[in-house]
Design a protein around this motif. Structure first.
Motif, PDB file in Angstrom:
ATOM      1  N   VAL A 319       0.846  -1.203   0.000  1.00 39.91           N
ATOM      2  CA  VAL A 319       0.000   0.000   0.000  1.00 39.91           C
ATOM      3  C   VAL A 319       0.884   1.256   0.000  1.00 39.91           C
ATOM      4  CG1 VAL A 319      -1.795   1.235   1.296  1.00 39.91           C
ATOM      5  CG2 VAL A 319      -1.763  -1.277   1.283  1.00 39.91           C
ATOM      6  N   ASP A 320       0.450   2.266  -0.734  1.00 39.93           N
ATOM      7  CA  ASP A 320       1.173   3.542  -0.805  1.00 39.93           C
ATOM      8  C   ASP A 320       1.264   4.164   0.596  1.00 39.93           C
ATOM      9  OD1 ASP A 320       2.463   5.622  -2.023  1.00 39.93           O
ATOM     10  OD2 ASP A 320       0.607   6.724  -2.447  1.00 39.93           O
ATOM     11  N   GLY A 321       2.433   4.595   0.999  1.00 37.88           N
ATOM     12  CA  GLY A 321       2.607   5.253   2.300  1.00 37.88           C
ATOM     13  C   GLY A 321       2.829   4.281   3.449  1.00 37.88           C
ATOM     14  N   TYR A 322       3.124   3.004   3.123  1.00 36.41           N
ATOM     15  CA  TYR A 322       3.308   1.960   4.155  1.00 36.41           C
ATOM     16  C   TYR A 322       4.408   2.327   5.162  1.00 36.41           C
ATOM     17  CZ  TYR A 322       7.548   0.777   1.681  1.00 36.41           C
ATOM     18  OH  TYR A 322       8.799   0.865   1.123  1.00 36.41           O
ATOM     19  N   GLN A 323       5.365   3.173   4.717  1.00 31.34           N
ATOM     20  CA  GLN A 323       6.528   3.493   5.580  1.00 31.34           C
ATOM     21  C   GLN A 323       6.110   4.058   6.933  1.00 31.34           C
ATOM     22  OE1 GLN A 323       6.024   4.566   2.456  1.00 31.34           O
ATOM     23  NE2 GLN A 323       7.874   4.400   1.221  1.00 31.34           N
ATOM     24  N   ASP A 324       4.973   4.759   6.965  1.00 26.30           N
ATOM     25  CA  ASP A 324       4.534   5.397   8.221  1.00 26.30           C
ATOM     26  C   ASP A 324       3.871   4.407   9.176  1.00 26.30           C
ATOM     27  OD1 ASP A 324       5.424   7.759   7.186  1.00 26.30           O
ATOM     28  OD2 ASP A 324       3.469   8.346   6.373  1.00 26.30           O
ATOM     29  N   TYR A 325       3.721   3.158   8.748  1.00 29.93           N
ATOM     30  CA  TYR A 325       2.977   2.192   9.568  1.00 29.93           C
ATOM     31  C   TYR A 325       3.819   0.991   9.992  1.00 29.93           C
ATOM     32  CZ  TYR A 325      -0.897   5.098   8.250  1.00 29.93           C
ATOM     33  OH  TYR A 325      -1.727   6.189   8.101  1.00 29.93           O
ATOM     34  N   ILE A 326       5.147   1.099   9.823  1.00 29.73           N
ATOM     35  CA  ILE A 326       6.041   0.031  10.299  1.00 29.73           C
ATOM     36  C   ILE A 326       7.103   0.670  11.190  1.00 29.73           C
ATOM     37  CG2 ILE A 326       5.650  -1.469   8.307  1.00 29.73           C
ATOM     38  CD1 ILE A 326       8.231  -0.506   7.072  1.00 29.73           C
ATOM     39  N   ASN A 327       7.612  -0.107  12.147  1.00 29.58           N
ATOM     40  CA  ASN A 327       8.586   0.511  13.045  1.00 29.58           C
ATOM     41  C   ASN A 327      10.005   0.403  12.490  1.00 29.58           C
ATOM     42  OD1 ASN A 327       9.098  -2.284  14.039  1.00 29.58           O
ATOM     43  ND2 ASN A 327      10.200  -1.236  15.650  1.00 29.58           N
ATOM     44  N   ASP A 328      10.891   1.273  12.957  1.00 31.55           N
ATOM     45  CA  ASP A 328      12.249   1.351  12.444  1.00 31.55           C
ATOM     46  C   ASP A 328      13.094   0.277  13.139  1.00 31.55           C
ATOM     47  OD1 ASP A 328      14.806   1.979  11.743  1.00 31.55           O
ATOM     48  OD2 ASP A 328      14.714   4.083  12.331  1.00 31.55           O
ATOM     49  N   VAL A 329      13.140  -0.885  12.518  1.00 34.34           N
ATOM     50  CA  VAL A 329      13.814  -2.033  13.136  1.00 34.34           C
ATOM     51  C   VAL A 329      15.321  -1.790  13.245  1.00 34.34           C
ATOM     52  CG1 VAL A 329      14.267  -4.507  12.898  1.00 34.34           C
ATOM     53  CG2 VAL A 329      12.012  -3.589  12.280  1.00 34.34           C
ATOM     54  N   ARG A 330      15.892  -1.211  12.208  1.00 34.93           N
ATOM     55  CA  ARG A 330      17.352  -1.001  12.191  1.00 34.93           C
ATOM     56  C   ARG A 330      17.810  -0.211  13.416  1.00 34.93           C
ATOM     57  NH1 ARG A 330      21.017  -1.186   8.233  1.00 34.93           N
ATOM     58  NH2 ARG A 330      19.415  -1.536   6.668  1.00 34.93           N
ATOM     59  N   THR A 331      17.094   0.882  13.718  1.00 30.29           N
ATOM     60  CA  THR A 331      17.472   1.729  14.859  1.00 30.29           C
ATOM     61  C   THR A 331      17.339   0.944  16.163  1.00 30.29           C
ATOM     62  OG1 THR A 331      16.712   3.635  13.630  1.00 30.29           O
ATOM     63  CG2 THR A 331      16.955   3.932  15.993  1.00 30.29           C
ATOM     64  N   ASP A 332      16.274   0.171  16.295  1.00 28.54           N
ATOM     65  CA  ASP A 332      16.091  -0.624  17.520  1.00 28.54           C
ATOM     66  C   ASP A 332      17.223  -1.635  17.690  1.00 28.54           C
ATOM     67  OD1 ASP A 332      13.824   0.736  18.026  1.00 28.54           O
ATOM     68  OD2 ASP A 332      12.426  -0.912  17.638  1.00 28.54           O
ATOM     69  N   LEU A 333      17.595  -2.307  16.598  1.00 29.72           N
ATOM     70  CA  LEU A 333      18.627  -3.350  16.699  1.00 29.72           C
ATOM     71  C   LEU A 333      19.996  -2.753  17.045  1.00 29.72           C
ATOM     72  CD1 LEU A 333      17.679  -5.744  13.749  1.00 29.72           C
ATOM     73  CD2 LEU A 333      17.429  -6.153  16.199  1.00 29.72           C
ATOM     74  N   ALA A 334      20.233  -1.513  16.620  1.00 25.00           N
ATOM     75  CA  ALA A 334      21.524  -0.870  16.893  1.00 25.00           C
ATOM     76  C   ALA A 334      21.708  -0.592  18.389  1.00 25.00           C
ATOM     77  CB  ALA A 334      21.626   0.423  16.095  1.00 25.00           C
ATOM     78  N   LYS A 335      20.618  -0.624  19.154  1.00 18.87           N
ATOM     79  CA  LYS A 335      20.723  -0.325  20.598  1.00 18.87           C
ATOM     80  C   LYS A 335      21.096  -1.558  21.424  1.00 18.87           C
ATOM     81  CE  LYS A 335      17.102   3.165  20.284  1.00 18.87           C
ATOM     82  NZ  LYS A 335      15.644   3.256  20.309  1.00 18.87           N
ATOM     83  N   ARG A 336      21.161  -2.740  20.797  1.00 18.25           N
ATOM     84  CA  ARG A 336      21.410  -3.957  21.573  1.00 18.25           C
ATOM     85  C   ARG A 336      22.845  -4.005  22.108  1.00 18.25           C
ATOM     86  NH1 ARG A 336      19.964  -9.004  18.018  1.00 18.25           N
ATOM     87  NH2 ARG A 336      21.298  -7.897  16.546  1.00 18.25           N
ATOM     88  N   GLN A 337      23.015  -4.770  23.163  1.00 17.12           N
ATOM     89  CA  GLN A 337      24.327  -4.891  23.793  1.00 17.12           C
ATOM     90  C   GLN A 337      24.909  -6.279  23.497  1.00 17.12           C
ATOM     91  OE1 GLN A 337      24.025  -4.112  28.053  1.00 17.12           O
ATOM     92  NE2 GLN A 337      25.823  -5.400  28.411  1.00 17.12           N
ATOM     93  N   GLN A 338      26.188  -6.323  23.128  1.00 16.22           N
ATOM     94  CA  GLN A 338      26.831  -7.609  22.847  1.00 16.22           C
ATOM     95  C   GLN A 338      27.178  -8.342  24.141  1.00 16.22           C
ATOM     96  OE1 GLN A 338      30.167  -7.268  20.211  1.00 16.22           O
ATOM     97  NE2 GLN A 338      30.768  -9.418  20.443  1.00 16.22           N
ATOM     98  N   VAL A 339      27.028  -9.661  24.159  1.00 12.16           N
ATOM     99  CA  VAL A 339      27.442 -10.454  25.319  1.00 12.16           C
ATOM    100  C   VAL A 339      28.487 -11.477  24.878  1.00 12.16           C
ATOM    101  CG1 VAL A 339      25.275 -10.184  26.595  1.00 12.16           C
ATOM    102  CG2 VAL A 339      25.541 -12.143  25.042  1.00 12.16           C
ATOM    103  N   SER A 340      29.276 -11.935  25.835  1.00 13.36           N
ATOM    104  CA  SER A 340      30.293 -12.951  25.539  1.00 13.36           C
ATOM    105  C   SER A 340      29.627 -14.330  25.527  1.00 13.36           C
ATOM    106  CB  SER A 340      31.377 -12.920  26.612  1.00 13.36           C
ATOM    107  OG  SER A 340      30.787 -13.303  27.849  1.00 13.36           O
ATOM    108  N   VAL A 341      30.374 -15.336  25.084  1.00 13.73           N
ATOM    109  CA  VAL A 341      29.817 -16.700  25.063  1.00 13.73           C
ATOM    110  C   VAL A 341      29.483 -17.151  26.484  1.00 13.73           C
ATOM    111  CG1 VAL A 341      30.328 -19.115  24.514  1.00 13.73           C
ATOM    112  CG2 VAL A 341      30.975 -17.306  22.908  1.00 13.73           C
ATOM    113  N   SER A 342      30.348 -16.823  27.449  1.00  8.18           N
ATOM    114  CA  SER A 342      30.048 -17.275  28.821  1.00  8.18           C
ATOM    115  C   SER A 342      28.817 -16.552  29.385  1.00  8.18           C
ATOM    116  CB  SER A 342      31.260 -17.117  29.743  1.00  8.18           C
ATOM    117  OG  SER A 342      31.658 -15.784  29.778  1.00  8.18           O
ATOM    118  N   GLN A 343      28.655 -15.263  29.045  1.00 13.14           N
ATOM    119  CA  GLN A 343      27.425 -14.559  29.508  1.00 13.14           C
ATOM    120  C   GLN A 343      26.179 -15.177  28.853  1.00 13.14           C
ATOM    121  OE1 GLN A 343      28.941 -10.688  28.254  1.00 13.14           O
ATOM    122  NE2 GLN A 343      28.597  -9.876  30.307  1.00 13.14           N
ATOM    123  N   TYR A 344      26.306 -15.500  27.561  1.00 12.97           N
ATOM    124  CA  TYR A 344      25.178 -16.135  26.858  1.00 12.97           C
ATOM    125  C   TYR A 344      24.833 -17.474  27.498  1.00 12.97           C
ATOM    126  CZ  TYR A 344      24.135 -19.899  23.496  1.00 12.97           C
ATOM    127  OH  TYR A 344      23.680 -21.058  22.915  1.00 12.97           O
TER     128      TYR A 344
END
Ligand code: CAA
Length: 385
Positions: A319-344
């Motif tokens: 649908v035309d204008g769909y961009q306004d109805y989905i969330n910005d996944v890229r920005t959300d994923l960039a906020k994640r914190q990396q963990v080590s194998v032992s923390q995982y």
């Protein structure tokens, strides 16, 4: 009447594991994970998160106060259920503060459950155009430490509003569902981890995909050239690539190039989140919309697969204008914190799982809006912040 997806949002946990670190810890060539399987990171789940909290977080991203009042049904698809009786949807309805006058239910058929819920939502809207159905596909893919499936773990949820005024996708009329009793992946009631015949499941997926698509072609006369994208279930990116190659064969023409590029755009987020079972096709869709070159009005094919096994090929128009109805996944994923194998590994072992004792989790490090604080008298305890 057009029925389809009106809004979409995705949520995952705040932590991820780099799969090069995992490869080194498991004494595997990193290229097996990065190229052979096609995954580079995976979501890591702390004890204070489960399918309820992640599912609620995804839905919260798309709900406004006005929309909350309009929701008529909540359908949650999951194969990481926390109770054999009570539906995940009931917890989420409460955490989101939705009206008591809603229909709630949980849907299960492995990774196909999200699509089953979407199709049921479409039926509800067809019966009553006033319906606004909140569909949530929420899962934690858990195969176990040091197993072949470990590299394909992941977690997350996709929430969608299905209505008669869709702003993202209008669903096509014709779809082809195909089911057979197959033991390629299952999780007995006494097991926290999935059991899987991984190579067999890949082959069954490819066969189901071909069967559904050729039956769809027979019914509609549609050709590959009619599609701008054909997206599939994405347990790991290599599997979707194999699936599309199964349809395209040796074709290297413009049509094949377009479809391969679209699939590649759909794999961007799955590659760094991992498998989210019921939600994986829909994270792929969001990834295509945000990383591909979609055009309003184009026809998108979607193939959903759930082990056990059920598949469905269906279509939708953008649908035309769909961009306004989905969330910005890229920005959300960039906020994640990396963990080590032992923390995982520590977080993996801390999950509530099947234990029946009272437990209180340390939630001081988890800043999510919804958290699982523990278990008391056999009841999971949730908190909304
Ligand atoms: N460099 C590059 N590539 C390499 C490599 C290296 N050093 N070493 C190996 N590879 C390649 C292999 O050639 C192979 O490629 P192809 O598949 O193209 O042949 C690939 O890496 C994987 O190697 P293996 O087959 O040897 O890997 P494995 O035996 O360890 O298992 C797996 C891989 C089967 C995917 C396993 O990870 C698994 O079981 N995962 C979980 C199962 C799964 O996700 N199934 C999907 C459908 S089920 C589902 O989606 C769930 C649902 O419905 C509920």
């Amino acid at each position: 009447m057009d029925i389809g997806i009106d809004k979409m949002a995705f949520a995952t946990t705040n932590y991820y594991l780099d799969l090069v670190d995992l490869a080194k810890a498991r004494k595997v060539d990193p290229n097996k994970y990065l190229i052979g399987i096609g995954q580079s990171k995976q979501a890591v789940v702390p004890a204070s998160q489960d399918v309820v909290t992640i599912g609620a977080a995804a839905a919260e991203k798309l709900l406004t106060p006005a929309l909350k009042k309009e929701i008529t049904s909540v359908l949650v698809a999951t194969e990481s259920g926390i109770d054999n009786s009570k539906a995940v949807a009931t917890y989420i309805q409460h955490l989101l503060g939705l009206s008591a006058f809603v229909r709630v239910a949980e849907i299960k058929q492995a990774c196909y459950g999200g699509t089953a819920a979407l199709m049921m939502a479409r039926g509800l809207v067809a019966a009553n155009p006033q319906e606004k159905v909140l569909v949530i596909a929420s899962d934690i893919a858990r195969y176990g430490l040091n197993t072949p499936g470990e590299v394909t773990q992941g977690a997350g949820a996709v929430a969608m509003i299905v209505s008669s005024h869709p702003h993202v996708l209008k669903l096509g009329q014709t779809s082809v569902a195909y089911s057979r009793d197959i033991m390629d992946f299952w999780r007995p009631l006494y097991s926290e981890n999935a059991m899987v015949d991984g190579h067999y499941s890949t082959q069954v997926f490819i066969d189901f995909f071909k069967n559904c698509f050729s039956h769809y072609q027979q019914q509609t006369g549609c050709q590959l050239a009619d599609f701008s994208a054909i997206l599939t279930h994405l347990p790991f990116t290599k599997m979707a690539t194999k699936g599309l190659n199964g349809l395209l064969g040796e074709r290297q023409d413009e049509v094949a190039t377009t479809l391969r590029q679209s699939l590649k755009a759909s794999q961007v987020y799955s590659r760094i989140v991992g498998n989210l079972y019921t939600g994986s096709l829909y994270l792929g869709l969001l990834s295509y919309l945000e990383n591909g070159q979609p055009k309003s009005g184009e026809l998108i094919g979607l193939f959903s697969y759930g082990s056990g096994a059920a598949g469905e090929f269906f279509t939708a128009r953008l649908v035309d204008g769909y961009q306004d109805y989905i969330n910005d996944v890229r920005t959300d994923l960039a906020k994640r914190q990396q963990v080590s194998v032992s923390q995982y590994e520590k977080m993996f072992k801390q999950q509530l799982g099947l234990q029946n004792a009272d437990v209180t989790f340390d939630i001081s490090h988890d800043h999510s809006r919804f958290v699982l604080t523990g278990q008391k008298n056999h009841q999971r305890q949730y908190q909304r912040r």
